[in-house]
Enzyme design. Sequence first.
Site, PDB file in Angstrom:
ATOM      1  CB  ILE A  45       2.361   4.656   4.201  1.00  0.00           C
ATOM      2  CG1 ILE A  45       1.314   3.767   4.890  1.00  0.00           C
ATOM      3  CG2 ILE A  45       1.747   5.979   3.757  1.00  0.00           C
ATOM      4  CD1 ILE A  45       0.806   4.327   6.207  1.00  0.00           C
ATOM      5  CE  LYS A  46       1.032  -1.729   5.172  1.00  0.00           C
ATOM      6  NZ  LYS A  46      -0.088  -0.809   4.995  1.00  0.00           N
ATOM      7  CG  ASN A  47       8.718  -1.655   5.320  1.00  0.00           C
ATOM      8  OD1 ASN A  47       8.264  -0.684   5.922  1.00  0.00           O
ATOM      9  ND2 ASN A  47       9.140  -2.745   5.939  1.00  0.00           N
ATOM     10  CG  LEU A  48       8.462  -2.446  -2.656  1.00  0.00           C
ATOM     11  CD1 LEU A  48       9.639  -3.349  -3.030  1.00  0.00           C
ATOM     12  CD2 LEU A  48       7.193  -2.948  -3.333  1.00  0.00           C
ATOM     13  N   GLY A  68       0.812  -1.212   0.000  1.00  0.00           N
ATOM     14  CA  GLY A  68       0.000   0.000   0.000  1.00  0.00           C
ATOM     15  C   GLY A  68       0.843   1.259   0.000  1.00  0.00           C
TER      16      GLY A  68
END
Length: 378
Positions: free
Chosen positions: A187-190, A185
């Site tokens: 704001i995730k790490n990727l 999504g």
Amino acid sequence: MTMTAQAGVGQNARPFIHGPEEAAVLEALRSGQYNHSGITDEFETRIARFLGVADTVAVASGTTALHIALLAAGVGPGHEVIVPSFTFCATVQAVLAVGARPRFIEVNPRTLCVESQEVLDALTSHTRAVLPVLYGGRAVDLTDAQPTLAERCISIVEDAAHAFGSHQGTRRVGATGALTCFSFGPIKNLTCGLGGMLVPRTPQEADICRRLRGLGIVESPARRAKTTTYTVDGFGLRAQMSSLNAAIGIAQLAHFPQAEAKRRALWRAYSAALQDVPGLALIDVDVDRSVPHLCAVRVLHDRDRVFHTLRERGIGVGTHYPPNHLQPAFAQWRRPLPVTEQVGREIMTLPFHQHLTDTDITRVADELRQALTQGTAR
């Protein structure tokens, strides 16, 4: 007086774009193939190579990944899924989506993750799956529970929405043998903009997941294009990952080593800046083995006042998450969880994204210390 939010610290989370994503999306747009395409297949292949696994299945979101994973694991009406109350509500909604019941359990207040003994204590004759949540990016080791779970044919379905890139021992999360679900999504790490992925345990499970994401159609999109018919052999969702999202993911993955290093550095900077701050407990994400998704603290006294004071001073704090067993939608499965309820009254997340600088971290820590001190002085 409310201060204008400062760039960086005013946002709790924010996507980080490395640069090539724009050109990658434009190329995907020009291809004219916006549903699942060869770009999506390539993204699956690259993620599998990165994790060191045989296969991955890209889907529309992390929540969809959980939904499909539970279906693939044979979870359905009449079954119970052991799940922490302390998670985003999407985890629980995925359990309800397959017709199962959540059985809420406690977390360790130091890590906000479940542990083997809590899982074993919660088992019933109806348990079909255990759904650990890798809070903040920390891997969950259920080794002590695995013999019992295997004996009773209970699947482990990992909610690794926070944990892409993290390790459990020497292996990446996703390569440990569990049916693992990632979120890509905003704001995730990727990030893929929006998307998710499953790591299946077997080739047969991979086939099941692909049919479930593609309306139950047996043939792949590439094969369907070359034939005059197709076969639908069961239930399915329209849950494919668009080639546009996959293109973003491919561009992001090429720069993941920088993201991994930056997120660890930010968490360590917070850890150093918050040492010995009274009335505060930093949640341990096991930073040497994790790619932190967030930086969470427990404010041991007067959390709500501290939260609003910091927001008024332009610091983008958040609360991840309110306990689910106290939500109206899940009231029928409520059970006493005193640790989770206490954590729910204390939890606060600090601004955490790759735009932040060391100066930003220092400012957040100083403002937090001041807010805590003001409360003590009253």
